[in-house]
Design an enzyme around this catalytic site. Structure first.
Site, PDB file in Angstrom:
ATOM      1  N   GLY A   1       1.281  -9.938   9.302  1.00  0.00           N
ATOM      2  CA  GLY A   1       0.789 -11.159   8.668  1.00  0.00           C
ATOM      3  C   GLY A   1      -0.060 -12.073   9.503  1.00  0.00           C
ATOM      4  O   GLY A   1      -0.280 -13.228   9.123  1.00  0.00           O
TER       5      GLY A   1
ATOM      6  N   CYS B   1       7.641   7.566   8.541  1.00  0.00           N
ATOM      7  CA  CYS B   1       7.436   8.588   7.517  1.00  0.00           C
ATOM      8  C   CYS B   1       8.751   9.310   7.246  1.00  0.00           C
ATOM      9  O   CYS B   1       9.570   9.475   8.136  1.00  0.00           O
ATOM     10  CB  CYS B   1       6.412   9.621   7.955  1.00  0.00           C
TER      11      CYS B   1
ATOM     12  N   LEU C   1      -0.661   8.303   4.197  1.00  0.00           N
ATOM     13  CA  LEU C   1      -1.189   8.917   5.421  1.00  0.00           C
ATOM     14  C   LEU C   1      -2.389   9.838   5.226  1.00  0.00           C
ATOM     15  O   LEU C   1      -2.518  10.840   5.922  1.00  0.00           O
ATOM     16  CB  LEU C   1      -0.082   9.679   6.152  1.00  0.00           C
TER      17      LEU C   1
ATOM     18  N   ILE D   1       5.995  -5.351  13.335  1.00  0.00           N
ATOM     19  CA  ILE D   1       6.694  -4.474  12.400  1.00  0.00           C
ATOM     20  C   ILE D   1       5.700  -3.608  11.616  1.00  0.00           C
ATOM     21  O   ILE D   1       4.570  -4.022  11.379  1.00  0.00           O
ATOM     22  CB  ILE D   1       7.547  -5.280  11.375  1.00  0.00           C
TER      23      ILE D   1
ATOM     24  N   THR E   1      -3.832  -6.393   7.682  1.00  0.00           N
ATOM     25  CA  THR E   1      -4.315  -6.787   6.358  1.00  0.00           C
ATOM     26  C   THR E   1      -5.434  -7.830   6.401  1.00  0.00           C
ATOM     27  O   THR E   1      -6.335  -7.815   5.557  1.00  0.00           O
ATOM     28  CB  THR E   1      -3.114  -7.328   5.543  1.00  0.00           C
TER      29      THR E   1
ATOM     30  N   ASN F   1       0.834  -1.201   0.000  1.00  0.00           N
ATOM     31  CA  ASN F   1       0.000   0.000   0.000  1.00  0.00           C
ATOM     32  C   ASN F   1       0.864   1.244   0.000  1.00  0.00           C
ATOM     33  O   ASN F   1       2.004   1.235   0.468  1.00  0.00           O
ATOM     34  CB  ASN F   1      -0.969   0.003   1.195  1.00  0.00           C
TER      35      ASN F   1
ATOM     36  N   LYS G   1       6.439   2.547  17.299  1.00  0.00           N
ATOM     37  CA  LYS G   1       6.238   1.499  16.286  1.00  0.00           C
ATOM     38  C   LYS G   1       7.451   1.441  15.367  1.00  0.00           C
ATOM     39  O   LYS G   1       7.740   2.399  14.645  1.00  0.00           O
ATOM     40  CB  LYS G   1       4.968   1.791  15.478  1.00  0.00           C
TER      41      LYS G   1
ATOM     42  N   ASN H   1       4.186   6.428  14.845  1.00  0.00           N
ATOM     43  CA  ASN H   1       4.592   5.891  13.544  1.00  0.00           C
ATOM     44  C   ASN H   1       5.813   6.688  13.096  1.00  0.00           C
ATOM     45  O   ASN H   1       5.704   7.875  12.782  1.00  0.00           O
ATOM     46  CB  ASN H   1       3.431   6.043  12.559  1.00  0.00           C
TER      47      ASN H   1
HETATM   48  C1  LIG Z   1      -3.736   0.067   3.896  1.00  0.00           C
HETATM   49  C2  LIG Z   1      -2.767   0.156   5.046  1.00  0.00           C
HETATM   50  C3  LIG Z   1      -2.583   1.373   5.706  1.00  0.00           C
HETATM   51  C4  LIG Z   1      -1.691   1.490   6.779  1.00  0.00           C
HETATM   52  N1  LIG Z   1      -1.563   2.691   7.438  1.00  0.00           N
HETATM   53  C5  LIG Z   1      -0.759   2.780   8.531  1.00  0.00           C
HETATM   54  C6  LIG Z   1      -0.683   3.990   9.297  1.00  0.00           C
HETATM   55  O1  LIG Z   1      -1.365   4.981   9.017  1.00  0.00           O
HETATM   56  N2  LIG Z   1       0.158   4.034  10.364  1.00  0.00           N
HETATM   57  C7  LIG Z   1       0.910   2.933  10.730  1.00  0.00           C
HETATM   58  O2  LIG Z   1       1.644   3.010  11.724  1.00  0.00           O
HETATM   59  N3  LIG Z   1       0.840   1.786  10.038  1.00  0.00           N
HETATM   60  C8  LIG Z   1       0.028   1.676   8.956  1.00  0.00           C
HETATM   61  N4  LIG Z   1      -0.053   0.482   8.262  1.00  0.00           N
HETATM   62  C9  LIG Z   1       0.774  -0.665   8.694  1.00  0.00           C
HETATM   63  C10 LIG Z   1      -0.015  -1.628   9.569  1.00  0.00           C
HETATM   64  O3  LIG Z   1      -0.489  -0.999  10.728  1.00  0.00           O
HETATM   65  C11 LIG Z   1       0.834  -2.849   9.943  1.00  0.00           C
HETATM   66  O4  LIG Z   1       2.011  -2.415  10.593  1.00  0.00           O
HETATM   67  C12 LIG Z   1       1.258  -3.683   8.742  1.00  0.00           C
HETATM   68  O5  LIG Z   1       0.232  -3.734   7.788  1.00  0.00           O
HETATM   69  C13 LIG Z   1       1.651  -5.125   9.117  1.00  0.00           C
HETATM   70  O6  LIG Z   1       0.596  -5.875   9.676  1.00  0.00           O
HETATM   71  P1  LIG Z   1      -0.349  -6.868   8.806  1.00  0.00           P
HETATM   72  O7  LIG Z   1       0.551  -7.774   8.021  1.00  0.00           O
HETATM   73  O8  LIG Z   1      -1.191  -7.580   9.817  1.00  0.00           O
HETATM   74  O9  LIG Z   1      -1.154  -6.003   7.910  1.00  0.00           O
HETATM   75  C14 LIG Z   1      -0.943   0.351   7.185  1.00  0.00           C
HETATM   76  C15 LIG Z   1      -1.122  -0.879   6.514  1.00  0.00           C
HETATM   77  C16 LIG Z   1      -2.023  -0.998   5.467  1.00  0.00           C
HETATM   78  C17 LIG Z   1      -2.195  -2.333   4.795  1.00  0.00           C
END
Ligand SMILES: Cc1cc2nc3c(=O)[nH]c(=O)nc-3n(C[C@H](O)[C@H](O)[C@H](O)COP(=O)(O)O)c2cc1C
Ligand SMILES: Cc1cc2nc3c(=O)[nH]c(=O)nc-3n(C[C@H](O)[C@H](O)[C@H](O)COP(=O)(O)OP(=O)(O)OC[C@H]3O[C@@H](n4cnc5c(N)ncnc54)[C@H](O)[C@@H]3O)c2cc1C
Ligand code: FES
Lengths: 261, 304
Positions: B244, B129, B73, B191, B266, B69, B165, B126
């Site tokens: 994951g 960035c 933000l 992560i 996700t 993705n 984070k 976060n």
């Molecule tokens: C569409 C999308 C938007 C995300 N936006 C943010 C965010 O605004 N701030 C943040 O710290 N992480 C963001 N993430 C990261 C997730 O919080 C997470 O760290 C990452 O997806 C790994 O976990 P998962 O494999 O369970 O998705 C985003 C992830 C996705 C898929």
């Protein structure tokens, strides 16, 4: 807020209807009774490698038979997998999602315009609004890609099919063919679904006619319900700055005049 | 007696399942599928001091067992959050973690000051960035900047426990975990997404408008597990593990590697009840084995 549900659909039909195009009928025990033409279904594939669902418009539906029809083109990995599923296979489906077409009260005469696979959005519109009069224009690349002609013939006062290469129906771009008929048709609204290039052409072709054009947009999706903000599309509304809206919630149906192409 | 409750920096969670930032909005959408109070906690979309429009589309692409993705933000800004979502979420019996982001240290301080007066229970920083003042390198890359931003936020937001984070796109994540701890973080989460690219061979272009994106989903889990274990061995503060997760057994694996709680991201897209189902399955497992989930944390038995 209304509640949302992920439902289990059983495949009743999954048949090839044109080159690389399939029609799928899904039946639901808990069929929703509030579907509007233009809304979509978010379909989960039954293997773990495809983590994202696939959005398809609800091509048509039958509340009493508890079924919806999808009409989809095999364009990549996920739709290839979908086309391999057999009757009886169960799929997780979120539906109905998005806003759908909602004709104003004064609308009577409707032009339905479909470009290629975009035609799949059209059949459900008359199902939702049987009291209106439909004049339908379908455009395809060539004869091999023609779909939904029979379905649309049943619900339309008039049906025109065109192919870009003239291998079937009228020859030429369907937007131009519609433009020629506009003066005598005088529709109250044009509902259209097709590729973005078609919207650009349509905007230009119908400029001389003062008619609202409502289109259905496509965007790559994640959640499908407004939470992840990946399905953005740029809009410019009167008196407002350009901004992004979510195709899955504020769309997929939008006023063409507001979409920044 | 079995137990599913966990405590992180003095905040009690009824179960260790939290939804990950950016995948769950501000909870309202999934609240239409199930009562979000069945979750341990929810993490908000990344908030910035001013509203942010984000990147042009396409912002999402699929990869084998995962996705990329590049939302960039997009969010309504912290003031909008405080007026609307903060109040909505405060009424709910679920731990609320405000995820915040900035592109300068001053941004982080300003937003931390605002969140200090909010109703949210915790703050997640976060730091992935790009830092505009330091040539675009993310705050989360160098240990010194991880420490600096953590301690600045800690000072500006003394009322809330701070979770830093961590980004996986770094030389040594354990060093960054130590830096967060030194900066005063009350916990770390990891992560965030892995930097990646999806390419269309026909057009020879990246699929994402932004060219690069962050990879998430089941395909990143092994990387995340290893990093959680590495950090567990480097710091004393609690760890929230993610990357994951799609089942309760994934949760058990993360906890064995040292996580005290986990986040589900996700998977919400694949199964809208996903996070809730994982919490239910975990409850059943804990009951059947008559165990305290906390006893699992960091119990990995290495082969040598
Ligand atoms: C569409 C999308 C938007 C995300 N936006 C943010 C965010 O605004 N701030 C943040 O710290 N992480 C963001 N993430 C990261 C997730 O919080 C997470 O760290 C990452 O997806 C790994 O976990 P998962 O494999 O369970 O998705 C985003 C992830 C996705 C898929
Ligand atoms: C609201 C809506 C309604 C749709 N209705 C139909 C329909 O009725 N019939 C039909 O054939 N197609 C329809 N589409 C397009 C359809 O979703 C894609 O063709 C399909 O997702 C492609 O999947 P794939 O795995 O074969 O392609 P891949 O390229 O392998 O897919 C990779 C990823 O990109 C996404 N993706 C790729 N192309 C598109 C696209 N054009 N639009 C959205 N996502 C895409 C996929 O969903 C998947 O997440 C619709 C799209 C939207 C947004
Ligand atoms: S697909 Fe998630 S917001 Fe539209």
């Amino acid at each position: 807020m209304a509640s949302l549900k992920d439902r289990i659909g059983v495949i009743k039909l999954n048949q090839k209807v044109a080159k690389d195009i399939y029609k799928m009928v899904l039946q639901f025990d808990d069929m929703p009774d509030d579907i509007k033409g233009g809304q979509f279904a978010h379909v989960k594939l039954n293997d773990k490698s495809h983590i994202l669902r696939r959005p398809f418009c609800i091509c048509d539906y039958d509340i009493s038979a508890k079924t919806i029809t999808l009409c989809y083109a095999v364009v990549g990995d996920g739709t290839k997998v979908l086309s391999s599923y057999e009757v009886g296979e169960k799929l997780q489906v979120m539906l109905p999602l998005g806003n759908g077409f909602t004709p104003d009260k004064n609308v009577k005469k409707v032009v339905l315009l479909g470009g290629g696979m975009g035609s799949a959005v059209l059949p459900a519109i008359p199902t939702s609004n049987p009291e209106l009069e439909y004049y339908t224009y379908l455009g395809f690349a060539n004869k091999e890609k023609v779909v939904l002609e029979e379905e649309m013939a049943k619900v339309s006062k008039q049906l025109t099919v065109a192919t870009d290469d003239g291998s079937y129906g009228k020859k030429g771009f369907v937007t131009n063919i519609l433009a020629e008929d506009m003066a005598k048709l005088k529709p109250d609204v044009v509902f259209c679904c097709g590729p973005e290039v078609m919207y650009k052409a349509l905007k230009k072709a119908l400029e001389p006619f003062d008619v609202p054009i409502i289109v259905s947009l496509e965007a790559r999706m994640g959640c499908g319900i407004g939470a992840c903000l990946v399905c953005n599309c740029k809009v410019k509304r009167a008196g407002e700055e350009e901004t992004y809206v979510r195709v899955c919630v504020e769309g997929p149906v939008m006023k063409l005049s507001e979409v920044v192409l | 007696m079995s137990n599913l409750k966990v405590n992180i920096a003095g905040v009690e969670f009824k179960n260790p399942i939290i939804t990950a930032s950016g995948t769950f909005g501000f909870g309202r959408e999934y609240d239409r599928f199930y009562n979000i109070e069945e979750l341990g906690g929810i993490c908000t979309k990344g908030l910035t001091i001013k509203p942010k429009l984000g990147n042009p589309p396409p912002r999402i692409a699929e990869s084998y067992g995962g996705m990329l993705n590049s939302v960039g933000l997009q969010n309504p800004g912290v003031d909008h959050y405080l007026q609307k979502d903060d109040l909505y979420l405060a009424k709910r019996d679920v731990v609320v973690i405000a995820n915040v982001a900035g592109s300068t240290l001053d941004d982080y301080i300003a937003i931390a000051e605002k969140i200090n007066g909010s109703k949210s229970d915790m703050v997640e920083l976060n730091i992935s960035c790009p830092n505009v003042k330091e040539g675009g390198m993310a705050f989360g890359v160098l240990p010194q900047s991880v420490e600096r931003v953590t301690s600045a936020v800690k000072k500006a937001c003394p009322n809330k426990p701070i979770i830093t984070k961590l980004s996986p796109n770094v030389a040594c994540i354990a060093d960054n975990a130590k830096a967060a701890e030194a900066g005063g973080a009350d916990a770390i989460s990891l992560i965030n997404t892995l930097s990646g690219m999806a390419v269309n061979y026909k057009t020879r272009k990246p699929i994402l408008f932004n060219n690069n994106g962050g990879m998430s989903g089941p395909c990143v889990k092994p990387v995340a597990l290893k990093m959680v274990w590495d950090c567990y061995n480097a710091v004393k503060i609690p760890i929230i593990g993610l990357g994951g997760i799609t089942s309760y057994t994934d949760v058990l694996e993360f906890m064995i590697c040292g996580a005290r709680a986990v986040q589900v991201g996700t998977y919400n897209f694949n199964n809208p009840y996903g996070a809730r189902d994982i919490a239910k399955d975990l409850a059943t497992y804990v009951e059947e084995n008559n165990m305290d989930i906390n006893d699992l944390v960091g119990t990995l038995i290495l082969n040598k």
